[in-house]
Design a protein around this motif. Structure first.
Motif, PDB file in Angstrom:
ATOM      1  N   VAL A   1      45.290  54.490  59.230  1.00 36.55           N
ATOM      2  CA  VAL A   1      46.204  55.600  59.823  1.00 36.55           C
ATOM      3  C   VAL A   1      46.300  55.106  61.311  1.00 36.55           C
ATOM      4  N   VAL A   2      45.317  54.763  62.247  1.00 41.60           N
ATOM      5  CA  VAL A   2      45.645  54.501  63.589  1.00 41.60           C
ATOM      6  C   VAL A   2      46.502  53.398  63.547  1.00 41.60           C
ATOM      7  N   MET A   3      46.402  52.487  62.835  1.00 39.24           N
ATOM      8  CA  MET A   3      47.230  51.285  62.915  1.00 39.24           C
ATOM      9  C   MET A   3      48.607  51.856  62.566  1.00 39.24           C
ATOM     10  N   LEU A   4      48.929  52.511  61.435  1.00 41.26           N
ATOM     11  CA  LEU A   4      50.149  52.920  60.926  1.00 41.26           C
ATOM     12  C   LEU A   4      50.768  53.838  62.055  1.00 41.26           C
ATOM     13  N   TYR A   5      50.008  54.736  62.630  1.00 41.19           N
ATOM     14  CA  TYR A   5      50.509  55.541  63.684  1.00 41.19           C
ATOM     15  C   TYR A   5      50.896  54.741  64.966  1.00 41.19           C
ATOM     16  N   SER A   6      50.288  53.749  65.330  1.00 46.55           N
ATOM     17  CA  SER A   6      50.652  52.714  66.478  1.00 46.55           C
ATOM     18  C   SER A   6      51.652  52.061  66.124  1.00 46.55           C
ATOM     19  N   LEU A   7      51.845  51.819  64.853  1.00 46.58           N
ATOM     20  CA  LEU A   7      53.044  50.986  64.526  1.00 46.58           C
ATOM     21  C   LEU A   7      54.367  51.590  64.542  1.00 46.58           C
ATOM     22  N   LEU A   8      54.163  53.138  64.188  1.00 48.94           N
ATOM     23  CA  LEU A   8      55.497  53.436  63.851  1.00 48.94           C
ATOM     24  C   LEU A   8      55.994  54.369  65.360  1.00 48.94           C
TER      25      LEU A   8
ATOM     26  N   TYR B   1      46.246  42.657  68.354  1.00 50.46           N
ATOM     27  CA  TYR B   1      45.305  43.529  67.817  1.00 50.46           C
ATOM     28  C   TYR B   1      45.441  44.167  66.484  1.00 50.46           C
ATOM     29  N   TYR B   2      46.588  43.959  66.084  1.00 53.65           N
ATOM     30  CA  TYR B   2      46.990  44.610  64.677  1.00 53.65           C
ATOM     31  C   TYR B   2      46.559  43.635  63.544  1.00 53.65           C
ATOM     32  N   LEU B   3      46.262  42.267  63.872  1.00 52.88           N
ATOM     33  CA  LEU B   3      45.577  41.355  63.153  1.00 52.88           C
ATOM     34  C   LEU B   3      44.069  41.830  63.138  1.00 52.88           C
ATOM     35  N   THR B   4      43.567  42.126  64.355  1.00 55.05           N
ATOM     36  CA  THR B   4      42.388  42.426  64.394  1.00 55.05           C
ATOM     37  C   THR B   4      41.719  43.601  63.359  1.00 55.05           C
ATOM     38  N   GLY B   5      42.817  44.561  63.699  1.00 52.15           N
ATOM     39  CA  GLY B   5      42.823  45.730  62.651  1.00 52.15           C
ATOM     40  C   GLY B   5      42.860  45.345  61.098  1.00 52.15           C
ATOM     41  N   LEU B   6      43.765  44.490  60.852  1.00 52.11           N
ATOM     42  CA  LEU B   6      43.893  43.795  59.410  1.00 52.11           C
ATOM     43  C   LEU B   6      42.812  43.529  58.781  1.00 52.11           C
ATOM     44  N   LEU B   7      41.907  42.553  59.762  1.00 49.46           N
ATOM     45  CA  LEU B   7      40.736  41.755  59.557  1.00 49.46           C
ATOM     46  C   LEU B   7      39.764  42.650  59.258  1.00 49.46           C
ATOM     47  N   ILE B   8      39.745  43.738  60.182  1.00 48.41           N
ATOM     48  CA  ILE B   8      38.389  44.778  59.973  1.00 48.41           C
ATOM     49  C   ILE B   8      38.659  45.497  58.464  1.00 48.41           C
ATOM     50  N   ILE B   9      40.084  45.903  58.318  1.00 51.22           N
ATOM     51  CA  ILE B   9      40.062  46.593  57.019  1.00 51.22           C
ATOM     52  C   ILE B   9      39.770  45.909  55.910  1.00 51.22           C
ATOM     53  N   ALA B  10      40.343  44.281  55.688  1.00 49.36           N
ATOM     54  CA  ALA B  10      39.878  43.594  54.642  1.00 49.36           C
ATOM     55  C   ALA B  10      38.429  43.306  54.570  1.00 49.36           C
ATOM     56  N   ALA B  11      37.606  43.433  55.949  1.00 45.55           N
ATOM     57  CA  ALA B  11      36.303  42.937  55.398  1.00 45.55           C
ATOM     58  C   ALA B  11      35.585  44.494  55.009  1.00 45.55           C
TER      59      ALA B  11
ATOM     60  N   LEU C   1      31.311  55.720  53.713  1.00 49.26           N
ATOM     61  CA  LEU C   1      31.303  55.046  55.082  1.00 49.26           C
ATOM     62  C   LEU C   1      32.408  54.059  55.147  1.00 49.26           C
ATOM     63  N   TYR C   2      32.688  53.176  54.109  1.00 48.27           N
ATOM     64  CA  TYR C   2      33.571  51.979  53.770  1.00 48.27           C
ATOM     65  C   TYR C   2      34.847  52.759  53.873  1.00 48.27           C
ATOM     66  N   ALA C   3      35.046  53.670  52.985  1.00 54.54           N
ATOM     67  CA  ALA C   3      36.429  54.289  52.828  1.00 54.54           C
ATOM     68  C   ALA C   3      36.745  54.989  53.751  1.00 54.54           C
ATOM     69  N   VAL C   4      35.937  55.644  54.628  1.00 54.72           N
ATOM     70  CA  VAL C   4      36.301  56.290  55.753  1.00 54.72           C
ATOM     71  C   VAL C   4      36.868  55.520  56.700  1.00 54.72           C
ATOM     72  N   LEU C   5      36.235  54.396  57.166  1.00 52.60           N
ATOM     73  CA  LEU C   5      36.721  53.319  57.960  1.00 52.60           C
ATOM     74  C   LEU C   5      38.074  52.868  57.764  1.00 52.60           C
ATOM     75  N   ILE C   6      38.265  52.438  56.393  1.00 46.57           N
ATOM     76  CA  ILE C   6      39.506  51.779  56.074  1.00 46.57           C
ATOM     77  C   ILE C   6      40.669  52.732  56.228  1.00 46.57           C
TER      78      ILE C   6
ATOM     79  N   PHE D   1      57.963  42.148  55.956  1.00 42.79           N
ATOM     80  CA  PHE D   1      58.974  43.413  55.653  1.00 42.79           C
ATOM     81  C   PHE D   1      59.233  44.132  56.995  1.00 42.79           C
ATOM     82  N   PHE D   2      59.286  45.301  57.156  1.00 44.10           N
ATOM     83  CA  PHE D   2      59.690  46.310  58.280  1.00 44.10           C
ATOM     84  C   PHE D   2      59.176  45.876  59.580  1.00 44.10           C
ATOM     85  N   ILE D   3      57.804  45.224  59.362  1.00 44.01           N
ATOM     86  CA  ILE D   3      56.976  45.222  60.689  1.00 44.01           C
ATOM     87  C   ILE D   3      57.112  43.845  61.339  1.00 44.01           C
ATOM     88  N   GLU D   4      57.158  43.942  62.789  1.00 39.76           N
ATOM     89  CA  GLU D   4      57.672  42.769  63.515  1.00 39.76           C
ATOM     90  C   GLU D   4      56.460  42.615  64.638  1.00 39.76           C
TER      91      GLU D   4
END
Ligand code: SF4
Ligand code: SF4
Length: 483
Positions: free
Chosen positions: A346-353, A78-88, A336-341, A68-71
């Motif tokens: 938030v870090v990924m979103l901030y860094s994306l924006l 590293y965004y992929l790494t972040g997504l994989l951690i969120i998925a786990a 713990l899991y919810a906080v990590l997610i 969508f709006f992300i390229e």
């Protein structure tokens, strides 16, 4: 000394159709997940005149991932790494709340196997019919039914493989090319591989994948705790099991009879052939279908439903102590899991924006590290890659700081007024240039002076910077080395 064979052939499972709450949830999720998978490549997203208009696209040729709006560029993996951690973490959180809910409802193997079973039932009939048919000598009618089933399975598998390749190219164009046999050989090969794997995994291996190939049952077994909801046979209520008739007689005589009438319906509907009454099992994917089957039986015999239910070990213990059920979704591990997610999200979103739309990377020449010119000056050479992440042609002014009297020459760049070096980079492209940094300054022995490369985004040729607009800047660091 081992008694019996080391290997026992898998017994064919004939799951019976069932109706109920969890079956409905599974149908809804099946339609949603397959609908998204099959049709997402056709969703359009306008990014600019020369940009791909597919909402989700893995553009291998240009090394981009569009969502969508992300390229995402290759340097931003590293965004992929972040997504994989969120998925786990999401998987861990689901497990802490409701056991293998992923396996039972959302795992692709479960979803496709469920669909293949639905087709099998539709063509060949329900459990008893299929069992009788497989036990009977083959007839033309049986062969015909099997041929139709396998044809439909292959069609689903083919569409699955076909949908996968659509994520790697413009979907409408690729569909047209595929139909006219103009697509690349790679596309046909991948469709063939994925058709075959889907057909084999969902049509033949089915629960064997969950039992022997997937690591998640073992991992989740180590992660679960006594507060997680799991599909559970409430043995405190079901035992001692006996037939309906005997249970009636026992109760008339004031003796104890469990609610389980040993009808085996919960086993008959199970897609992995598990008897949930024997307790937790790696084979149980927690799909809830045995709950529906048992509820139907309980309703028919006029007993309270949910003899099999999503329940916790804690509650079984509490009921035996005469205490009320409790459910504690908020526990240390779920927090713990919810906080990590949330934090990683938030870090990924901030860094994306807030990410820059330009970048510079520098590689120092290794051989030679420096050159002494006939004038006595020292020169270092660098390979510089500039990235323009905007959909427009851009001009960058490049400069080097940190070295006294440094002169910068760009091989492949353009000179501008005042000796500035300008490099044009196409829309959504990178450009590599050679950069020569020369100085007449006397350097200390074995010098490795830190220098900073800076690119400044300029307005288009002929235009000047608008008032109040701060030009965008990107930096890279390296060293200027001497003898
Ligand atoms: S469906 Fe219910 S009553 Fe029948 S065997 Fe299973 S647990 Fe017992
Ligand atoms: S035992 Fe019940 S929940 Fe587990 S896989 Fe079989 S039907 Fe699904």
């Amino acid at each position: 000394m081992i008694d019996g064979p080391l290997y026992v052939a898998a017994l064919k499972i004939y799951p019976q159709s069932v109706q109920g709450t969890y079956r409905r949830i599974k149908w809804i999720l099946l339609c949603l997940t397959l609908g998204v998978y099959y049709f997402l490549p056709f969703v359009r997203w306008y990014r600019g005149p020369n940009e791909p208009s597919q909402a989700v696209l893995v553009d291998l040729a240009n090394r981009r991932f569009y969502f969508f709006f992300i390229e995402i560029w290759p340097q931003e993996v590293y965004y992929l790494t972040g997504l994989l951690i969120i998925a786990a973490m999401t998987l861990f959180l689901m497990n802490a709340l409701a056991g293998r809910v992923w396996c039972g409802y959302l795992c692709p193997q479960t979803v496709w196997t469920d669909l293949f079973y639905a087709v099998e039932r539709w063509v060949e009939g329900d459990r008893r019919t299929r069992m009788a048919q497989d036990a009977a000598p083959w007839t033309v009618a049986i062969v015909g039914r099997k041929a139709v089933k396998h044809f439909l399975w292959l069609m689903i598998a083919w569409w699955t493989g076909g949908a996968w390749v659509l994520y790697f190219s413009d979907a409408p164009t690729l569909v047209s090319d595929l139909l006219q046999f103009r697509a690349s050989a790679d596309a046909y090969i991948w469709i063939g591989i994925l058709t075959l794997t889907t057909y084999v995994l969902a049509g033949f291996m089915k629960e064997q994948v969950c039992l022997y190939m997937c690591p998640w049952p073992r991992i989740q077994a180590a992660l679960t705790d006594e507060n997680a909801l799991n599909v559970t046979y409430r043995y405190d209520r079901g035992e001692p099991r006996t037939s309906l008739k005997k249970a009636g007689v026992l109760r008339e005589h004031g003796e104890v009879a469990g609610d389980c009438i040993d009808c085996n319906q919960c086993v008959a509907v199970c897609p992995t052939g598990v008897d949930i009454r024997q307790g937790a099992s790696l084979g149980c994917i927690q799909c809830g279908l045995c709950i529906d089957a048992c509820d139907t039986v309980m309703t028919k015999i006029g007993r309270e439903t949910r003899l099999i239910a999503y329940d916790t070990d804690v509650n079984i213990q509490r009921r035996q102590e005469g205490k009320a059920n409790i459910f504690r979704p908020i526990r240390a591990r779920t927090i713990l899991y919810a906080v990590l997610i949330v934090v990683i999200g938030v870090v990924m979103l901030y860094s994306l924006l807030s990410r820059q739309t330009e970048s510079i990377s520098v590689i120092h020449d290794r051989n030679p590290i420096y050159v002494r010119l006939s004038t006595g000056e020292l020169r270092n050479a660098f390979t510089v890659r500039l990235a323009n992440k905007k959909p427009d042609m851009r001009r960058f002014q490049i400069s080097v700081s940190g070295l006294e009297g440094a002169r910068v020459d760009v091989i492949g760049g353009e000179d501008a007024a005042g000796g500035a070096k300008i490099i044009e980079v196409g829309p959504d492209r990178t450009r590599e240039v050679r950069l020569l940094v020369t100085t007449a300054a006397k350097l200390p022995d074995m010098a490795a002076l830190p220098i900073v490369f800076e690119i400044l985004s300029l307005p288009p040729a002929g235009e000047s910077l608008k008032q109040g607009v701060v030009p965008e800047v990107a930096l890279a660091k390296d060293f200027f080395r001497g003898p």
